[in-house]
Scaffold this active site. Structure first.
Site, PDB file in Angstrom:
ATOM      1  N   ASP A 141       0.678  -1.379   0.043  1.00 40.59           N
ATOM      2  CA  ASP A 141      -0.096   0.005  -0.123  1.00 40.59           C
ATOM      3  C   ASP A 141       0.866   1.092   0.031  1.00 40.59           C
ATOM      4  OD1 ASP A 141      -1.320  -0.592   3.429  1.00 40.59           O
ATOM      5  OD2 ASP A 141       0.600  -0.017   2.774  1.00 40.59           O
ATOM      6  N   HIS A 145       0.604   3.999  -2.928  1.00 36.87           N
ATOM      7  CA  HIS A 145       0.624   5.311  -2.676  1.00 36.87           C
ATOM      8  C   HIS A 145       1.461   6.182  -3.334  1.00 36.87           C
ATOM      9  CE1 HIS A 145      -0.018   8.593   0.721  1.00 36.87           C
ATOM     10  NE2 HIS A 145       1.238   9.018  -0.175  1.00 36.87           N
ATOM     11  N   GLU A 146       2.614   5.871  -3.300  1.00 31.82           N
ATOM     12  CA  GLU A 146       3.689   6.593  -4.127  1.00 31.82           C
ATOM     13  C   GLU A 146       3.518   6.778  -5.737  1.00 31.82           C
ATOM     14  OE1 GLU A 146       4.825   7.433  -0.331  1.00 31.82           O
ATOM     15  OE2 GLU A 146       4.811   8.468  -2.010  1.00 31.82           O
ATOM     16  N   HIS A 149       0.730   8.893  -6.753  1.00 29.67           N
ATOM     17  CA  HIS A 149       1.127  10.362  -6.645  1.00 29.67           C
ATOM     18  C   HIS A 149       1.844  10.953  -8.037  1.00 29.67           C
ATOM     19  CE1 HIS A 149       0.722  12.002  -2.816  1.00 29.67           C
ATOM     20  NE2 HIS A 149       1.548  11.121  -1.994  1.00 29.67           N
ATOM     21  N   TYR A 160       0.058  20.104  -4.058  1.00 21.24           N
ATOM     22  CA  TYR A 160       0.204  19.555  -2.669  1.00 21.24           C
ATOM     23  C   TYR A 160       0.255  20.307  -1.435  1.00 21.24           C
ATOM     24  CZ  TYR A 160       2.142  15.569  -0.231  1.00 21.24           C
ATOM     25  OH  TYR A 160       2.394  14.535   0.711  1.00 21.24           O
ATOM     26  N   GLU A 169      -3.316  13.549  -1.042  1.00 18.84           N
ATOM     27  CA  GLU A 169      -2.932  12.313  -0.273  1.00 18.84           C
ATOM     28  C   GLU A 169      -3.888  11.403  -0.217  1.00 18.84           C
ATOM     29  OE1 GLU A 169      -0.481  11.196   2.073  1.00 18.84           O
ATOM     30  OE2 GLU A 169       0.746  12.124   0.350  1.00 18.84           O
ATOM     31  N   GLU A 188       0.291  -0.761   7.648  1.00 22.52           N
ATOM     32  CA  GLU A 188       0.532  -1.885   8.631  1.00 22.52           C
ATOM     33  C   GLU A 188       1.729  -2.599   8.342  1.00 22.52           C
ATOM     34  OE1 GLU A 188      -1.808  -1.604   6.419  1.00 22.52           O
ATOM     35  OE2 GLU A 188      -1.757  -3.616   5.359  1.00 22.52           O
ATOM     36  N   THR A 192       5.671   0.589  12.870  1.00 25.54           N
ATOM     37  CA  THR A 192       6.099   0.308  13.987  1.00 25.54           C
ATOM     38  C   THR A 192       6.255  -1.457  14.066  1.00 25.54           C
ATOM     39  OG1 THR A 192       3.915  -0.135  14.613  1.00 25.54           O
ATOM     40  CG2 THR A 192       5.071   1.944  15.317  1.00 25.54           C
ATOM     41  N   VAL A 195       5.537  -3.531  17.121  1.00 31.35           N
ATOM     42  CA  VAL A 195       4.136  -3.364  17.582  1.00 31.35           C
ATOM     43  C   VAL A 195       3.214  -3.991  16.662  1.00 31.35           C
ATOM     44  CG1 VAL A 195       2.120  -1.807  18.350  1.00 31.35           C
ATOM     45  CG2 VAL A 195       4.561  -1.346  18.855  1.00 31.35           C
ATOM     46  N   ASP A 198      -1.171  -2.274  14.614  1.00 28.38           N
ATOM     47  CA  ASP A 198      -1.396  -0.929  14.549  1.00 28.38           C
ATOM     48  C   ASP A 198      -1.177  -0.484  12.919  1.00 28.38           C
ATOM     49  OD1 ASP A 198       1.741   0.729  15.658  1.00 28.38           O
ATOM     50  OD2 ASP A 198       1.499  -0.861  14.406  1.00 28.38           O
ATOM     51  N   ASP A 224       2.950  20.787   7.625  1.00 26.17           N
ATOM     52  CA  ASP A 224       2.642  19.715   6.670  1.00 26.17           C
ATOM     53  C   ASP A 224       1.876  20.318   5.357  1.00 26.17           C
ATOM     54  OD1 ASP A 224       2.731  17.062   5.622  1.00 26.17           O
ATOM     55  OD2 ASP A 224       1.148  16.586   6.594  1.00 26.17           O
ATOM     56  N   HIS A 229      -1.545  15.409   5.538  1.00 25.45           N
ATOM     57  CA  HIS A 229      -1.650  14.025   5.947  1.00 25.45           C
ATOM     58  C   HIS A 229      -2.627  13.951   7.146  1.00 25.45           C
ATOM     59  CE1 HIS A 229       2.353  13.615   3.879  1.00 25.45           C
ATOM     60  NE2 HIS A 229       1.951  12.762   3.722  1.00 25.45           N
TER      61      HIS A 229
HETATM   62  C1  LIG Z   1       9.203  14.085   1.475  1.00 30.65           C
HETATM   63  C2  LIG Z   1       8.143  14.765   2.231  1.00 30.65           C
HETATM   64  C3  LIG Z   1       6.817  14.086   2.423  1.00 30.65           C
HETATM   65  C4  LIG Z   1       6.446  13.264   1.288  1.00 30.65           C
HETATM   66  C5  LIG Z   1       5.277  12.560   1.807  1.00 30.65           C
HETATM   67  C6  LIG Z   1       4.911  11.227   0.899  1.00 30.65           C
HETATM   68  S1  LIG Z   1       4.206  11.526  -0.537  1.00 30.65           S
HETATM   69  C7  LIG Z   1       4.096  10.263   1.661  1.00 30.65           C
HETATM   70  O1  LIG Z   1       2.828  10.864   2.182  1.00 30.65           O
HETATM   71  N1  LIG Z   1       4.617   9.248   2.285  1.00 30.65           N
HETATM   72  C8  LIG Z   1       3.687   8.301   3.147  1.00 30.65           C
HETATM   73  C9  LIG Z   1       4.234   7.004   3.134  1.00 30.65           C
HETATM   74  C10 LIG Z   1       3.339   6.109   3.613  1.00 30.65           C
HETATM   75  C11 LIG Z   1       2.135   5.838   2.855  1.00 30.65           C
HETATM   76  C12 LIG Z   1       1.201   4.836   3.242  1.00 30.65           C
HETATM   77  C13 LIG Z   1       1.294   4.220   4.437  1.00 30.65           C
HETATM   78  C14 LIG Z   1       2.576   4.745   5.238  1.00 30.65           C
HETATM   79  C15 LIG Z   1       3.374   5.434   4.849  1.00 30.65           C
HETATM   80  C16 LIG Z   1       3.212   9.043   4.360  1.00 30.65           C
HETATM   81  O2  LIG Z   1       2.182   8.936   4.799  1.00 30.65           O
HETATM   82  N2  LIG Z   1       4.033   9.712   4.975  1.00 30.65           N
HETATM   83  C17 LIG Z   1       3.800  10.219   6.197  1.00 30.65           C
HETATM   84  C18 LIG Z   1       4.846   9.498   7.493  1.00 30.65           C
HETATM   85  C19 LIG Z   1       4.199  11.650   6.657  1.00 30.65           C
HETATM   86  O3  LIG Z   1       5.024  12.234   5.481  1.00 30.65           O
HETATM   87  O4  LIG Z   1       3.584  12.418   7.227  1.00 30.65           O
HETATM   88 CA   LIG Z   2      -3.008  -2.022   4.107  1.00 34.24          CA
HETATM   89 ZN   LIG Z   3       1.984  10.788  -0.029  1.00 30.93          ZN
END
Ligand SMILES: CCCCC[C@H](S)C(=O)N[C@@H](Cc1ccccc1)C(=O)N[C@@H](C)C(=O)O
Ligand SMILES: [Ca+2]
Ligand SMILES: [Zn+2]
Length: 304
Positions: A141, A145-146, A149, A160, A169, A188, A192, A195, A198, A224, A229
């Site tokens: 996931d 997600h990336e 984008h 953004y 997002e 997930e 962590t 853990v 979560d 942010d 986010h």
């Molecule tokens: C470089 C600056 C920030 C870029 C943010 C990237 S697109 C992003 O949203 N990354 C996700 C990664 C992710 C995706 C799905 C599940 C878990 C983690 C993201 O949510 N990053 C969090 C940690 C954040 O940037 O706050």
């Molecule tokens: Ca998932």
């Molecule tokens: Zn993102």
């Protein structure tokens, strides 16, 4: 032996066995997948814990990518292929630009870097610090997600920041679900590692992870990029309500059409409601039960 496409295998960061589309040349194997149609190449590189991109190709001497340090490379490469296949098979989209552009990923970016991102050209994944995150390419996931984008940048182009950014997002989270639909959790598999149970976010229960799920709780902040986010929880909840009402198959068609046909760089949450309703009308009829389910979902999150 001549050079060309080969099939290797390796272990992801969670120790899971995966076969890999690789490339052999001059005694070295590369994470370079030439099996996708219309030369949609998938290549994976390593920044070797530096921050210069794209870094060097991930290589192996015998096409058995089994070293623990190769797990992030294995996952980024394999999951990029899964996401390519999702967009091609479900939406007939050939890579993020629908023109077969190379999906390039670089892993081992930075030192204990707790994030992953699309930098306008490629995917970049940190190794995590082992406490907050395991290597981030280890979650399908996250990879979806990336790459989403990138799709968004080539289509709606949602800015953004503020509501367009939260929508940006959210689209990445929602397609993260569509690609990995076995739960409504995000991250997930890598969040962590010490853990269990979560996640970083939840589509079904954004509030469980500190996100609003109603417009009344929109967070006005300069942090942010305007809370992209945190405020994504509102459209994420609407997506969850839509998916549970009409099912994944219809929902992903509506979301893909809204993203690629109707949304623009400055679309806000209300525009997203309108775009999804227009898409539902186009595909399933104005006033259909599907259409009304989308109305209801956005009503429930307080967006009109
Ligand atoms: C470089 C600056 C920030 C870029 C943010 C990237 S697109 C992003 O949203 N990354 C996700 C990664 C992710 C995706 C799905 C599940 C878990 C983690 C993201 O949510 N990053 C969090 C940690 C954040 O940037 O706050
Ligand atoms: Ca998932
Ligand atoms: Zn993102």
């Amino acid at each position: 032996v001549a050079e060309g496409a080969t099939t290797g295998y390796g272990y992801g960061i969670l120790g899971d066995y995966k076969t890999l589309n690789t490339y052999y040349s001059n005694g070295t194997y590369y994470l370079y997948d030439v099996t996708k149609p219309m030369n949609g190449v998938i290549e994976t590189r390593t920044a070797q814990n530096g921050s210069s991109l794209p870094g060097s190709y991930s290589v192996d001497s015998n096409n058995a990518w089994t070293a623990y340090s190769q797990g992030a490379d294995v996952d980024a490469h394999y999951y990029a292929g899964v996401v390519y296949d999702y967009y091609k098979n479900t939406h007939n989209r050939n890579s993020f630009d629908n023109n077969g552009s190379t999906i390039r990923s670089t892993v081992h970016y930075g030192y204990q870097y707790n994030n992953a991102f699309w930098n306008g050209v490629q995917m970049v994944y940190g190794d995590g610090d082992g406490s907050v995150f395991a290597p981030l390419s280890g979650a399908l996931d996250v990879v979806a997600h990336e790459i989403t984008h990138a799709v968004t940048d080539y289509t709606a182009g949602l800015e953004y920041r503020n509501q367009p950014g939260a929508l940006n997002e959210s689209m990445s989270d929602v397609f993260g679900y569509f690609v990995e639909p076995n739960d409504y959790l995000l991250g997930e598999d890598v969040y962590t590692p010490g853990v269990s149970g979560d996640a970083l976010r939840s589509l079904s229960n954004p509030e469980a992870y500190g996100q609003p799920a109603h417009m009344n709780n929109y967070v006005y902040t300069s942090e942010d990029n305007g809370g992209v986010h945190i405020n994504s929880g509102i459209p994420n909840k609407a997506a969850y309500l839509t998916i549970t009402s009409i099912g994944k198959a219809k929902a992903e068609k509506i979301y893909y059409r809204a993203l690629t046909v109707y949304l623009t760089s400055t679309s806000d949450f209300s525009d997203a409601r309108a775009s999804l309703l227009q898409s539902a009308a186009d595909l399933y009829g104005y006033g259909s039960s599907t259409y009304n389910a989308v109305v209801n979902a956005w009503n429930q999150v307080g967006v009109y």
